[in-house]
Design an enzyme around this catalytic site. Structure first.
Site, PDB file in Angstrom:
ATOM      1  N   ASP A 117       0.814  -1.211   0.000  1.00 13.28           N
ATOM      2  CA  ASP A 117       0.000   0.000   0.000  1.00 13.28           C
ATOM      3  C   ASP A 117       0.852   1.267   0.000  1.00 13.28           C
ATOM      4  O   ASP A 117       0.327   2.375   0.119  1.00 13.28           O
ATOM      5  CB  ASP A 117      -0.952   0.016   1.207  1.00 13.28           C
ATOM      6  CG  ASP A 117      -0.221  -0.099   2.544  1.00 13.28           C
ATOM      7  OD1 ASP A 117       1.032  -0.026   2.562  1.00 13.28           O
ATOM      8  OD2 ASP A 117      -0.904  -0.278   3.566  1.00 13.28           O
ATOM      9  N   ASP A 156     -10.774   2.151  -2.325  1.00 16.26           N
ATOM     10  CA  ASP A 156      -9.816   1.729  -1.302  1.00 16.26           C
ATOM     11  C   ASP A 156      -9.444   0.253  -1.437  1.00 16.26           C
ATOM     12  O   ASP A 156     -10.212  -0.549  -1.962  1.00 16.26           O
ATOM     13  CB  ASP A 156     -10.430   1.973   0.083  1.00 16.26           C
ATOM     14  CG  ASP A 156      -9.379   2.234   1.154  1.00 16.26           C
ATOM     15  OD1 ASP A 156      -8.190   1.944   0.922  1.00 16.26           O
ATOM     16  OD2 ASP A 156      -9.757   2.733   2.229  1.00 16.26           O
ATOM     17  N   GLU A 200      -3.477   8.011  -2.018  1.00 23.31           N
ATOM     18  CA  GLU A 200      -2.873   7.854  -0.706  1.00 23.31           C
ATOM     19  C   GLU A 200      -1.414   7.447  -0.915  1.00 23.31           C
ATOM     20  O   GLU A 200      -0.569   8.279  -1.182  1.00 23.31           O
ATOM     21  CB  GLU A 200      -3.635   6.832   0.128  1.00 23.31           C
ATOM     22  CG  GLU A 200      -3.202   6.805   1.578  1.00 23.31           C
ATOM     23  CD  GLU A 200      -3.956   5.775   2.399  1.00 23.31           C
ATOM     24  OE1 GLU A 200      -4.081   5.973   3.609  1.00 23.31           O
ATOM     25  OE2 GLU A 200      -4.417   4.760   1.831  1.00 23.31           O
ATOM     26  N   GLU A 214      -3.884   8.935   9.461  1.00 21.42           N
ATOM     27  CA  GLU A 214      -4.485   7.812  10.193  1.00 21.42           C
ATOM     28  C   GLU A 214      -3.469   7.035  11.027  1.00 21.42           C
ATOM     29  O   GLU A 214      -3.836   6.370  11.990  1.00 21.42           O
ATOM     30  CB  GLU A 214      -5.146   6.845   9.205  1.00 21.42           C
ATOM     31  CG  GLU A 214      -6.400   7.385   8.545  1.00 21.42           C
ATOM     32  CD  GLU A 214      -7.005   6.365   7.596  1.00 21.42           C
ATOM     33  OE1 GLU A 214      -7.879   5.585   8.051  1.00 21.42           O
ATOM     34  OE2 GLU A 214      -6.608   6.328   6.431  1.00 21.42           O
TER      35      GLU A 214
END
Length: 629
Positions: A177, A395, A444, A450
């Site tokens: 990610d 996502d 992202e 976060e």
């Protein structure tokens, strides 16, 4: 005497001719096997060499005669041929690239591209062909491989980047990610392992950010592998076998290089990417957004009443978007997408209409698994467009394998056709995607707000690493997360400018903004598209102060790591007198200072430990008391 002289002259001419015939081919052969590419005398220079004995290729980069990248191997292996050795040179072709384009978001909207390109063609003894295309500009060098049809699937690259062992390095451990934190090492002392391909190094030739551009489903995403004790960083693909069908042009292996200000301001990875495929782009509008996930979590996502309250707040503040995150279609009001009447049972159309009446656009979160087939996309995307949703936050792709990249290739034109802005999370990093598909507002691919393990040093490294290559959805503004973020309130406000994002998602609660009216009112002023970007001061891991211009105003964002200090930042935004308004940390909360300075003067800011500041500068005139509008 006449006859002997003529004889001597003839003998001399014969000897000279023989010498030329024997030496000329040797000189030509030497020149043919070393090639240089550069945009100008002051720009980085690539040198490509072919070893006569092994038939292997290498590439090095210098700047002003100083080392940027040491000679590094080049090559690719397919199931048909090993194109990393036994190569012989065929021919060279040069061209100049000079073009202009305009983006919808990024460091500056209007772009000018000037590059010199060299295409070198090679063949193996069996006739397998390889073209190496090298481009050089004022702020970077890049290369790619071009293979003819029937070359077979790609089994890997021998590409690598060799850095001086003592080169300073800022590296993020590889994650699917792309949310690894950047940590300082030297090129040789970094632990053995895999790292993100957005790696920053400092050598005597300046700073160099390794990057990639024009990555699509025709290939596979790259990461870097490293063995501790060496300065070598090898390219490893996400797939063991990259399927090919017809001719292949691999992604660009890019090196953004120059002084730190040049690297920070660079749009090199966008400049390498294909031109826009989106057609009409008049509907694409970047902007700031109230993001409700960190503000309210899943319960807020399941509540129409809560979402209307957030819309009310965004409208009051003049923020153009509100983002509804996870929960809104997971058994919200007793419906989900397994219900055959799910499209009529949703409260989302009511929210969209409510928001539209207040001048706020709605962006909705969707899990990638609900869009991973053509049938699902045909069900979701037209419905969202019909409801009036302005954009989607997709996502959990969490992969740069070829199959996932093919999914990106499919959904990008489909979301553009349905006039949906896109924010990718759990995703790859931009890699030129925002030039080719300008409705992609942000991605992202970062350890953002976060995360509970971020450090102030990581925050000061992002403008020089991840955010160099494109918009970054860090989601600043989470003032309520005191103790969960490593920075001060003034630094948190400054992130809204220090970090560029076509959709700047503010992650705070309305209560946290109202408790900090200076930060709240500053966010009201911040745009999400910029006419120019400049680095005022910086050192990865220590400080980053950026100025971004929108119209006739410059917005300032500064973040620092370490002990409290008196920072002095050069105001290098142009000549004349400027009214500068800064938001800083005071003993009882945020404070605002106003001062009139001349271009080139220094802004003095009292920075608390792991602190920072935010600011606006505008041309001063008698009677002007504020840059706010």
């Amino acid at each position: 005497m006449a006859v002997p002289i003529r004889t001597a002259v003839a003998a001399l001419c014969t000897g000279l001719a023989a010498a030329l015939l024997t030496t000329a081919p040797a000189r030509a052969e030497k020149q043919e096997h070393t090639w240089a590419v550069s945009a100008s005398a002051q720009a980085p220079r690539a040198r490509i060499s072919l070893d006569d004995g092994t038939g292997t290729l290498s590439l090095s980069v210098t700047r002003a005669g100083r080392t940027v990248i040491e000679p590094s191997p080049i090559g690719i292996v397919t199931e048909q041929a090993d194109l990393s050795q036994d190569l012989r040179f065929l021919h060279r072709k040069n061209r100049t690239i000079d073009e202009r384009y305009r983006t919808k978001s990024g460091k500056r909207l209007d772009r000018r591209v000037r590059m010199n390109e060299t295409r070198l063609s090679f063949a193996t003894p069996t006739g397998a062909r390889l073209d190496l295309v090298v481009r050089a500009s004022a702020d970077g060098v890049a290369y790619r491989y071009v293979l003819p049809a029937a070359s077979g699937d790609v089994l890997g690259e021998t590409s690598a980047f060799h850095l001086p062992p003592d080169a300073s390095a800022w590296l993020g451990t590889y994650r699917a990610d792309n949310e690894g934190q950047f940590v300082p090492y030297t090129a040789a002392t970094a632990p053995t392992g895999e790292y993100s391909d957005q790696a920053l190094f400092a050598t005597d030739g300046g700073y160099t950010l390794l990057a990639e551009s024009d990555l699509t489903g025709t290939y596979s995403g790259a990461r870097l592998t490293h063995d501790q004790g060496t300065g070598a960083y090898r390219v490893k693909l996400a797939d063991d076998r990259v399927r090919t069908d017809g001719p292949l042009a691999t992604p660009w292996r890019a090196m953004v290089t120059g002084d730190l200000a040049t690297v920070t301001r660079s749009t090199f990875t966008d400049d390498l990417a294909p031109a826009s495929k989106a057609g009409d782009t008049s509907w694409i509008k970047p902007g700031t957004a109230l993001w409700t996930w960190l503000a309210g979590g899943r319960p807020a996502g399941q509540s129409l009443a809560a979402q209307k309250a957030y819309v009310d707040y965004a409208a009051e503040r003049g923020w153009p978007y509100e983002a509804v995150d996870a929960g809104w279609y997971f058994k919200a009001d007793a419906w989900d997408t397994t219900d055959p009447d799910w499209q009529t049972n949703s409260w989302m159309p009511e929210l969209v209409e409510y928001a539209r009446a207040k001048g706020v656009g709605i962006i909705v979160w969707i899990h990638q698994r609900d869009l991973d087939t053509a049938g699902e996309r045909a069900r979701w995307l037209p419905t969202l467009e019909r409801w009036g949703v302005q954009g989607v936050k997709i996502d959990f792709m969490d992969s740069e394998a070829q199959a996932t990249l093919k999914w990106y290739d499919a959904i990008l034109p489909e979301t553009a056709a349905h006039h949906l802005l896109v924010n990718f999370h759990g995703s790859t990093i931009p890699k030129g995607i925002q030039r080719t598909w300008p409705h992609v507002m942000t991605l992202e691919g970062v350890a953002g707000e976060e995360k509970r393990t971020n450090t102030a040093a990581h925050l000061t490294t992002l403008p020089f690493t991840r955010n160099v290559v494109g918009s970054m959805d860090f989601t600043p503004g989470a003032f309520q997360r005191v103790g969960l973020r490593p920075n001060s309130d003034a630094a948190e406000a400054g992130l809204a400018v220090a970090y560029e994002s076509g959709l700047q998602m503010f992650a705070g609660t309305p209560e946290s903004y109202d408790a900090r009216p200076l930060a709240r009112d500053y966010f009201d002023q911040v745009p999400a598209a910029w006419d120019d970007t400049r680095l005022l001061a910086g050192r990865p891991g220590q400080e980053a102060v950026l100025a971004r211009r929108s119209g006739d105003r410059w917005f300032l964002g500064g973040v620092y790591a370490g002990a409290a200090r008196r920072a002095e930042v050069p105001l290098t935004i142009g000549p004349g007198r400027w009214l500068v308004e800064t938001i800083e940390d005071g003993t009882g909360g945020l404070v605002q200072r106003r001062q009139v300075l001349r271009g080139g003067d220094r802004i003095a800011v009292d920075v608390v430990a792991n602190g920072g500041f935010a600011g606006i500068a505008c041309a001063w005139r008698p009677g002007l008391t504020s840059c706010y509008r």
